[in-house]
Write a protein that holds these residues in place. Sequence first.
Motif, short mmCIF file in Angstrom:
data_model
loop_
_atom_site.label_atom_id
_atom_site.label_comp_id
_atom_site.label_asym_id
_atom_site.label_seq_id
_atom_site.Cartn_x
_atom_site.Cartn_y
_atom_site.Cartn_z
N ARG A 185 6.81 7.16 11.15
CA ARG A 185 7.73 6.13 11.65
C ARG A 185 7.32 4.75 11.18
O ARG A 185 8.16 3.92 10.79
N ALA A 186 6.02 4.47 11.22
CA ALA A 186 5.55 3.15 10.81
C ALA A 186 5.81 2.91 9.33
O ALA A 186 6.23 1.81 8.93
N TRP A 187 5.60 3.92 8.50
CA TRP A 187 5.80 3.74 7.06
C TRP A 187 7.29 3.68 6.73
O TRP A 187 7.68 3.05 5.73
N LEU A 188 8.14 4.31 7.54
CA LEU A 188 9.59 4.14 7.35
C LEU A 188 10.00 2.70 7.64
O LEU A 188 10.89 2.15 6.98
N VAL A 189 9.37 2.09 8.64
CA VAL A 189 9.64 0.68 8.92
C VAL A 189 9.21 -0.18 7.74
O VAL A 189 9.92 -1.13 7.35
N VAL A 190 8.08 0.15 7.13
CA VAL A 190 7.62 -0.58 5.94
C VAL A 190 8.64 -0.44 4.82
O VAL A 190 8.97 -1.42 4.14
N PHE A 191 9.16 0.77 4.63
CA PHE A 191 10.17 0.99 3.58
C PHE A 191 11.43 0.16 3.85
O PHE A 191 11.97 -0.48 2.95
N GLY A 192 11.88 0.18 5.10
CA GLY A 192 13.07 -0.61 5.44
C GLY A 192 12.85 -2.09 5.26
O GLY A 192 13.73 -2.81 4.76
N ALA A 193 11.66 -2.57 5.65
CA ALA A 193 11.34 -3.99 5.46
C ALA A 193 11.24 -4.33 3.98
O ALA A 193 11.62 -5.43 3.56
N PHE A 194 10.72 -3.39 3.19
CA PHE A 194 10.69 -3.55 1.72
C PHE A 194 12.11 -3.74 1.19
O PHE A 194 12.37 -4.63 0.36
N CYS A 195 13.04 -2.91 1.65
CA CYS A 195 14.44 -3.02 1.21
C CYS A 195 15.05 -4.37 1.62
O CYS A 195 15.84 -4.96 0.88
N ALA A 196 14.69 -4.83 2.83
CA ALA A 196 15.19 -6.12 3.29
C ALA A 196 14.67 -7.25 2.41
O ALA A 196 15.42 -8.17 2.05
N ASN A 197 13.39 -7.21 2.06
CA ASN A 197 12.82 -8.24 1.19
C ASN A 197 13.41 -8.17 -0.22
O ASN A 197 13.63 -9.19 -0.86
N PHE A 198 13.65 -6.96 -0.71
CA PHE A 198 14.30 -6.77 -2.01
C PHE A 198 15.66 -7.47 -2.03
O PHE A 198 16.03 -8.11 -3.02
#
Length: 433
Positions: free
Chosen positions: A44-57
Motif C-alpha cells: 500500500r505504501a509503495w502504491l502511494v509512492v507510485f501515485g505521488a510519482f504520477c502526480a509529480n509527473f
Amino acid sequence: MTEPLPIVPPPEYTDTTVEVEEKDKIEHATSDIWSAEYPDGGTRAWLVVFGAFCANFSTFGYVNAWGVFQAYYTETLLKDSSPSNIAWIGSIQYSLIFIPGLVTGHYFDRGIFKVPFLVASVVLVVATFLCAECTKYWHFLLCQGFATGISAGILFSPVGAVMGHWFHKRRGLAMGLVATGSSIGGTVFPIIARNLIPRVGFPWTLRIMAFILLCSLTSANLTVKRRLPPKHVPGGLLNPAAFKNPAYTVYCISGIVSFFGLYTVLTYLDVSATTVGVSPDFSFYLISMANGASLLGRLMAGFAADRFGAANIVTPMCGVAAVMTYVWPLARSEGSFVAIAIIYGFSSGAYVSSFTLPIYHLGEISDVGRRIGMSLTLTAIGALAGPPISGAISTSPGGFRAVGYYAGSMILASIILMLVARHLALGKFWGKF
C-alpha cells in the motif's frame, strides 16, 4: 452496635458525560494511531509512492518543460511579445504550483484531500486541451499560466504531506522516488513537443499531452491516500506560531531567495543556445537533458538525505547549481551546453526534490501540511519574480552574462541562509538536519 454504612447512590450518567467519555476514547485511539510505527514500506505504501510519482509527473514534470514552450513561443506564436513578457506565463506556472499550498496544506491536515485532488486533476487536463486552441498572449496567460498553475499547485502540495503519513526512516528515499516523476515529465514532454509539433502541429501536440496527463492523473487519484486520521490543530490557514521557531523562518526565507535564481537556467538555456549559433533542432533537447540528469540528482538526494540529513545534501548541490549558473553564459558550443545542462540538472534536481524535508523536523507531524504549505506559498514569491527579472536583465547591455551573475548570486545567498537555519535548529554548525 455499629451504625450501618451510608448508602452511596451510583453516579448519574448524563448524555454529556457519555459524549465526553466517547470523545476521550476517540482522542486516545487517534493519539495511538499517530504515535504508532510508520509502515515505511509494503504494497500500500509503495502504491502511494507510485501515485505521488504520477502526480509529480503531471505537475512539476509538465511545468519543468516550460523552457521548450518559451523558445517556441518566442520564435513563432508570440514572436511579437518580448522574452520577458512570455516568461511571465512560465513564472506564473512555477509560482502557482507553490501558492495553493497554504490552503491545500491546511485542509489536508483537516482530512479534506480527495475531492480537491480530483477537481484539480480535471481542471489541469481541460486547461491543457484549451491551450491547444490558444492563439494570443492573454489566451496562453490564462490557460497555461493561471489555470495550469493553480490546478498543478492543488495537486502538488498535499503529495509531500502524504509521504509523511507512510514513511519516516525511509522518507528521503520515498520523496526521492516521487520527485523523479518531475524529472521524467520534464524529459518526456519537451521531446514530445519537439517531435510532434513539426508532424501534427501545435494544437494536436497539446491534445496528446492532455491525454497523457489524463492517464497519469487517473493513476494518481486511484492510488494516493492518506493513512492517518485528521487531527485537530489550533488555528486556521496560517500558523503564525511556526514562525516563532527562528530555524523555520530563516529556512522559509532561503526558499524564497533560491527560487529567485534557480529556474533561470531551465527557462533560458534553450534561448541562450540559439543566440550563440547552436542549431534550434539541437537546443530543443537541452531542457530534456537537464531534466533527465535531475532524475539522478533526485534519486541521489533521496538516498543520501536519510543518512546524512536533507540540508546537508541540498546545500552543496545548490553550490554546484550556482557555479553552473555563473558559467552558463560563457558556453559557446554544443558540448559546453550539454555539460552545463547535465550538471545543472543533476544539482538543481537534488535541491528541488528534498528542500521541504527539513520542514518535517521543525514542528509536529500533525501540522506538517500547513507548515509545508506556508513555506511553499512564500517560495512562490521567488518563483514568480525570478524568470521575468532574468528576462528583463537579458535585454540589458550585459545580456545573459548579467543574468548569470544575478541568478548565481541569489542561489549563493540561499545557501548562506540554509546554513544559518541548520545552526539555529541544531545549536551547532554541523549535524544531521
